[in-house]
Design an enzyme around this catalytic site. Sequence first.
Site: not given
Length: 270
Positions: A49, A60
Amino acid sequence: MTVLRRKLAEAKAEGRAALVGYYPAGFPDVASSIRVVQAMVAGGCDVIEVGFPYSDPTMDGPVIQQAADRALAAGTTPKDVLAVVRAVADAGAAALVMSYWNPIEKYGVDAFAADLAAAGGSGLITPDLIPEEAEPWIKASDAAGIDRIFLVAPSSTDERLAKTCAASRGFVYAASLMGVTGTRDKVAATARRLVERTRAVTRDSGLPICVGLGISNGAQAAEVASYADGVIVGTGFCQRVLDAPDVDTACQQVRDFAAELAAGVRAAAR
């Protein structure tokens, strides 16, 4: 069939889960990020990814945020992201982009789908896009012949699981922990239950289920690989590059970490 679907099918035929690595394009710079993803593939990642750096990454954790901030500070562009995708594809792995939806809209939905396919990409993971709001992307990905990966979480209702899996192609991303990304000492107990619930929905379609958020070593990779179709790891790769004194050392440590994880998925009892 996309390279992603082929890689997942090959792993299944070998009786194991696929190893999926995440790494942001442009960290610490574009050329170095290409070397890092090549090291990840050399170490045993089946799928990479490629992160599209974004200034407001709501999912995140601090390590990936730091890496993305440095990539942005280095001037990483969307074209650079696609260059990293091409490098992954050339190295022999399936290449995905993982991006929040805003940068894709800014680029142009149809244009991004076409350019991602042209770069050798298999598809896109969109953590903040839900199927009900994804009609432009569903049409664009269909036209480009690439996969689209949506996320499910422990909080997802059965109805949400069904909608998300029906809209996904390639695999569905099971986020095993509520909250942001990062390594954990123990893989969440919720991960197995989430996969069981999702598997009940995907049994007829056979859509693979890949688990991410919190996997930090080979033993945890083996644990998740015992019940999931793919094991997703990102923070551990970024942390090794952050900690390394130079790119050569970073690439060696990344390759070694990928090899540890790859051994884990192969050692899993399935």
